[in-house]
Design a protein around this motif. Structure first.
Motif, mmCIF file in Angstrom:
data_model
loop_
_atom_site.group_PDB
_atom_site.id
_atom_site.type_symbol
_atom_site.label_atom_id
_atom_site.label_comp_id
_atom_site.label_asym_id
_atom_site.label_seq_id
_atom_site.Cartn_x
_atom_site.Cartn_y
_atom_site.Cartn_z
ATOM 1 N N ARG A 28 0.840 -1.184 0.000
ATOM 2 C CA ARG A 28 0.000 0.000 0.000
ATOM 3 C C ARG A 28 0.882 1.243 0.000
ATOM 4 O O ARG A 28 1.936 1.282 0.641
ATOM 5 N N SER A 29 0.456 2.239 -0.726
ATOM 6 C CA SER A 29 1.081 3.553 -0.699
ATOM 7 C C SER A 29 -0.028 4.560 -0.497
ATOM 8 O O SER A 29 -0.878 4.734 -1.380
ATOM 9 N N GLY A 30 -0.043 5.187 0.678
ATOM 10 C CA GLY A 30 -1.200 6.008 1.023
ATOM 11 C C GLY A 30 -2.417 5.104 1.154
ATOM 12 O O GLY A 30 -2.376 4.064 1.796
ATOM 13 N N GLY A 31 -3.486 5.441 0.499
ATOM 14 C CA GLY A 31 -4.688 4.609 0.562
ATOM 15 C C GLY A 31 -4.840 3.666 -0.604
ATOM 16 O O GLY A 31 -5.887 3.028 -0.748
ATOM 17 N N VAL A 32 -3.808 3.558 -1.436
ATOM 18 C CA VAL A 32 -3.911 2.758 -2.662
ATOM 19 C C VAL A 32 -3.136 1.451 -2.499
ATOM 20 O O VAL A 32 -1.971 1.452 -2.085
ATOM 21 N N GLU A 33 -3.784 0.323 -2.822
ATOM 22 C CA GLU A 33 -3.093 -0.965 -2.814
ATOM 23 C C GLU A 33 -2.602 -1.281 -4.223
ATOM 24 O O GLU A 33 -3.346 -1.147 -5.194
ATOM 25 N N HIS A 34 -1.352 -1.702 -4.304
ATOM 26 C CA HIS A 34 -0.760 -2.072 -5.577
ATOM 27 C C HIS A 34 -0.442 -3.559 -5.584
ATOM 28 O O HIS A 34 -0.136 -4.148 -4.540
ATOM 29 N N ARG A 35 -0.490 -4.142 -6.769
ATOM 30 C CA ARG A 35 -0.179 -5.561 -6.937
ATOM 31 C C ARG A 35 1.041 -5.711 -7.841
ATOM 32 O O ARG A 35 1.140 -5.060 -8.882
ATOM 33 N N LEU A 36 1.933 -6.589 -7.414
ATOM 34 C CA LEU A 36 3.156 -6.883 -8.155
ATOM 35 C C LEU A 36 3.107 -8.306 -8.689
ATOM 36 O O LEU A 36 2.381 -9.153 -8.147
ATOM 37 N N PRO A 37 3.857 -8.604 -9.734
ATOM 38 C CA PRO A 37 3.878 -9.974 -10.255
ATOM 39 C C PRO A 37 4.370 -10.959 -9.195
ATOM 40 O O PRO A 37 5.406 -10.732 -8.557
ATOM 41 N N VAL A 38 3.625 -12.023 -8.995
ATOM 42 C CA VAL A 38 3.985 -13.053 -8.008
ATOM 43 C C VAL A 38 4.950 -14.023 -8.692
ATOM 44 O O VAL A 38 4.541 -14.933 -9.390
#
Length: 266
Positions: free
Chosen positions: A61-71
């Motif tokens: 999360r950065s601030g209120g935003v969730e990010h997804r990265l390649p697993v």
């Protein structure tokens, strides 16, 4: 200069080959003709950026935003995108070189990473800098060297010496639990803290002593494989995007350096 061209640095009897087209990793590091890094396109020594080790479930999360990265190490995202990127050669000399790569997809922010190599007769200094072009974002940086345990075939295997102040307790998911514990015996795939900066020595008895130092507090040690020992200074612990976010801002880049120094026993 083409990113596909390998760059060779020389100082005294030390030789370094950087492969910018394969993640700007050190593909070969020789002292007096002896190779000290495990060979292969996945090995050598690669930069970990813009995160180090495992990011839990590929999410942060950065601030209120969730990010997804390649697993890429299920169920986690591991070691950043820099090692999978072709870097640009910015400047080279006989014993030093500078490389850059652009941050972008699948990383959700834009920016620039700069990696610098400076080779001397008895030391190598590596530097990483992470800058943003726009929004601030959390990031990490570090290195993942694969030092050959048996670099000297007719000698004894390397011995690892360090005195950490704590160990990050590792959960069953291989992520730090957030608890600091006393150092446990190896073998390890674990993160340690050293308050006065990373200071870890590898000794190939009667042949060579190599010390890895950095002003950062965190180092991951991985020695579960017979072939190699990994000593990984990094700007935060694994899953640090979530637990120890270090913001890169337009006026405050992330910078980290490490120095390897070596000597032969008297």
């Amino acid at each position: 200069m083409s990113s596909e061209e390998n760059i060779r640095l020389i100082a005294g009897d030390a030789e370094l080959t950087v492969t910018p087209g394969n993640g700007c990793r050190i593909s070969s590091f020789r002292v007096a003709g002896t190779e000290l890094l495990r060979q292969g396109e996945r090995y050598g020594c690669f930069p970990m950026v813009p995160w180090c080790g495992r990011t839990g479930n590929g999410r942060f999360r950065s601030g209120g935003v969730e990010h997804r990265l390649p697993v890429n190490d299920p169920p986690h995202a591991i070691h950043g995108t820099g090692r999978d990127t072709a870097w640009r050669t910015a400047r080279t000399g006989r014993a030093e070189a500078v490389f850059t790569c652009e941050l972008g997809e699948p990383w959700p922010y834009t920016g620039l990473v700069t990696q610098t190599f400076a080779l001397n007769e008895d030391s190598l200094t590596l530097q990483l800098g992470v800058e943003t072009y726009d929004d601030s974002f959390p990031a990490q940086a570090g290195w993942h060297p694969w030092f050959l345990r048996h670099a000297f075939p007719d000698g004894k295997g390397a011995r690892l010496d360090f005195v950490p102040d704590w160990q990050e307790e590792r959960g069953p998911d291989y992520l730090p639990t957030g608890r600091r514990i006393g150092p446990m015996p190896g073998p390890w795939d674990d993160c340690f803290g050293m308050e006065d900066g990373v200071d870890v020595t590898l000794t190939w008895p009667e042949r060579l002593e190599l010390t890895v130092k950095s002003r950062t507090e965190w180092v991951v040690v991985y020695d579960e494989q017979e072939e190699a020992i990994c000593v990984e200074p990094q700007s935060g612990p694994p899953n640090g995007l979530n637990t120890h976010p270090r913001l890169v801002t337009p006026i405050d880049p992330l910078e980290i350096s490490t120095t390897w120094s070596w000597r032969r026993p008297a």
